[in-house]
Write an enzyme that holds these catalytic residues in place. Structure first.
Site, PDB file in Angstrom:
ATOM      1  N   GLY A 120       0.632 -13.673  -0.292  1.00  0.00           N
ATOM      2  CA  GLY A 120       1.890 -12.954  -0.116  1.00  0.00           C
ATOM      3  C   GLY A 120       1.925 -12.382   1.286  1.00  0.00           C
ATOM      4  N   TYR A 158       0.375   4.221   0.284  1.00  0.00           N
ATOM      5  CA  TYR A 158      -1.030   3.856   0.533  1.00  0.00           C
ATOM      6  C   TYR A 158      -1.585   4.507   1.797  1.00  0.00           C
ATOM      7  CZ  TYR A 158       0.737  -0.258  -2.074  1.00  0.00           C
ATOM      8  OH  TYR A 158       1.335  -1.103  -2.962  1.00  0.00           O
ATOM      9  N   CYS A 190      14.043  14.091   1.622  1.00  0.00           N
ATOM     10  CA  CYS A 190      13.538  15.417   1.294  1.00  0.00           C
ATOM     11  C   CYS A 190      12.225  15.332   0.536  1.00  0.00           C
ATOM     12  CB  CYS A 190      14.588  16.176   0.488  1.00  0.00           C
ATOM     13  SG  CYS A 190      16.080  16.374   1.452  1.00  0.00           S
TER      14      CYS A 190
HETATM   15  C1  LIG Z   1       0.245  -9.272  -5.424  1.00  0.00           C
HETATM   16  C2  LIG Z   1      -0.420 -10.498  -5.888  1.00  0.00           C
HETATM   17  C3  LIG Z   1      -0.679 -11.553  -5.007  1.00  0.00           C
HETATM   18  C4  LIG Z   1      -0.376 -11.485  -3.548  1.00  0.00           C
HETATM   19  O1  LIG Z   1      -1.256 -10.636  -2.880  1.00  0.00           O
HETATM   20  P1  LIG Z   1      -1.266 -10.610  -1.288  1.00  0.00           P
HETATM   21  O2  LIG Z   1      -2.283  -9.601  -0.959  1.00  0.00           O
HETATM   22  O3  LIG Z   1       0.098 -10.226  -0.847  1.00  0.00           O
HETATM   23  O4  LIG Z   1      -1.643 -11.970  -0.830  1.00  0.00           O
HETATM   24  C5  LIG Z   1      -1.207 -12.716  -5.530  1.00  0.00           C
HETATM   25  N1  LIG Z   1      -1.519 -12.829  -6.840  1.00  0.00           N
HETATM   26  C6  LIG Z   1      -1.306 -11.822  -7.711  1.00  0.00           C
HETATM   27  C7  LIG Z   1      -1.659 -12.005  -9.136  1.00  0.00           C
HETATM   28  C8  LIG Z   1      -0.758 -10.630  -7.273  1.00  0.00           C
HETATM   29  O5  LIG Z   1      -0.564  -9.634  -8.135  1.00  0.00           O
END
Ligand SMILES: *Cc1c(COP(=O)(O)O)cnc(C)c1O
Length: 425
Positions: free
Chosen positions: A276, A317, A344
């Site tokens: 991701g 985070y 706020c």
């Molecule tokens: C969030 C998630 C990802 C993606 O994680 P990244 O760190 O953005 O690559 C992949 N697989 C699962 C099951 C996730 O929950």
């Protein structure tokens, strides 16, 4: 690598001036670079050339339809965590036969929707879910492809909120129990195809060793499955490969790929990845206008028109985003300031104690590395309309999500008469 660079004193997104985009759309605005998205996808995909593999982009990182379409055009599949995300994939023209479905709480209606869309694999996170998928598949006279998400109990050495592969985390099934579940499924759950083994251990991981530790544990399980006559075809390594926000030194996908291919080549399985952040994080920026500056005896503040509702990562985070001026003005001094939003909440900040070039109200700042887990986590808190999203390609740009309007804010709300009938006071 990304394509947000200065030309002279002005920041450009590929071939377009960021200031020009902000003038056209207003602020705050997210800007995504199509060329960067493609480059990152190809780098990740290319890291596994020669090995059978499928890249399933993790939709939750950034679920804009144009982002999804970009990856689907390049041959990517998708990792989803809700039926809503599957709806987006379908809408973007994605190939549902390359979709994997993760998440600990899939409801039966979501399972049914995914089965009707003929997705490739459900990543199953509990024994109850395994039985629920079998039941729904039976009802629909379908066979559901499944992989059990094993919790390999390895420490990904990342922020605790984004580490998922430890025993104490809610995700997956412990390796020993997973073996029992596969055997149970083989004997009893006839509407399932036992296609794979899955493990996703966390996010923003900047070392290769946790992935290798996970593979070692999973390999043991695959060996035992084979002895039981359960021959899976897929090994899903999840996502999690980190990116550079500040001074991290994550491995390049090619390095990560080489090590993983080396560790898994004797298995003869098709590898699935769910990146991701690695694909989208550095492919997006958030452009915000300085509303006011405030210099105090204890702290200086730069107050921007983007807040934690637009960019939740710092407050969620405590994460770092580089913040730079869209126009570099000559002869400006630096000062140390908190860059904060208008919301706020004391937790509403973009950057703390940051040494930046002094800015004035009306000037533009770019928050870097805002392509992942920013817009997709954004909200309407404080009744703020969500930002516009723009995609740039070469010298062209287009709005890929309009800025929300006040009508959007209240569109789903009502004041039903029966609640307010009765005597006027
Ligand atoms: C969030 C998630 C990802 C993606 O994680 P990244 O760190 O953005 O690559 C992949 N697989 C699962 C099951 C996730 O929950």
């Amino acid at each position: 690598m990304h394509f947000f660079d200065y030309k002279g004193s002005k920041l450009y997104a590929e071939g377009v001036s960021v200031e020009k985009i902000a003038e056209a759309t207003g602020t705050p605005v997210f800007i995504y670079s199509a060329k960067t998205l493609a480059r990152h996808f190809k780098a990740f995909d290319g890291a596994f050339k020669g090995a059978k593999h499928l890249i399933c982009y993790s939709v939750k990182a950034n679920s804009n339809l144009s982002v999804l379409k970009t990856f689907s055009t390049l041959g990517g599949g998708f990792d989803i965590v809700s039926a809503g995300e599957l709806h987006r994939v379908v809408k973007a023209g994605g190939d549902t036969s390359k979709v994997v479905f993760s998440g600990v709480g899939k409801r039966e209606d979501e399972i049914a929707f995914a089965l009707k869309q003929n997705i490739l694999i459900f990543n199953v996170e509990s024994p109850e879910e395994l039985r629920a998928i079998d039941k729904v598949a039976g009802r629909l006279r379908k066979k559901a492809g499944i992989a059990i998400r094993v919790n390999p109990d390895v420490d990904p050495k990342t922020h605790p909120y984004i580490s998922t592969g430890l025993k104490k985390n809610k995700f997956g099934i412990e390796t020993k129990e997973a073996l029992k579940e596969y055997i149970y499924a083989k004997d009893n759950l006839k509407n399932l195809k036992l296609l794979g083994v899955d493990c996703h251990i966390g996010s923003q991981i900047t070392q290769i060793s946790p992935f290798i530790d996970a593979i070692k544990k999973v390999k043991g399980l695959i060996g035992k499955l084979r002895k039981e006559g359960i021959g899976v075809e897929y090994l899903n390594m999840g996502g999690g490969l980190g990116i550079n926000y500040d001074d991290e030194t994550p491995p390049h996908p090619s390095e990560y790929g080489a090590r993983i291919v080396e560790e898994t080549k004797d298995l003869g399985l098709t590898l699935i990845f769910e990146p991701g952040r690695n694909l989208v994080g550095n492919a997006g920026i958030l452009v915000t206008e300085v509303v006011y500056t405030k210099e105090g005896s204890a702290k200086n503040f730069v107050i921007t028109d983007a807040g934690m509702n637009d960019l939740p990562r710092p407050s969620l985070y405590d994460s770092f985003h580089n913040v730079i001026a869209v126009n570099k003005f000559k002869g400006r001094r630096k000062f140390k300031a908190d860059i904060v939003g208008p919301i706020c909440e004391t937790g509403d900040f973009i950057a703390k104690d940051r040494s930046i070039t002094k800015v004035k109200s009306g000037e533009l700042l770019a928050v870097m590395s805002a392509g992942a887990y920013c817009f997709s986590m954004s909200s309407n808190y404080n009744s703020r309309t969500r930002a516009a999203e723009v995609m740039v390609k070469g010298r062209d740009f287009a709005v890929v999500r309009k800025r929300e309007s006040f009508d959007d804010l209240t569109a789903k709300e009502s004041m039903p008469r029966k609640l307010f009938a009765g005597k006027k006071r």
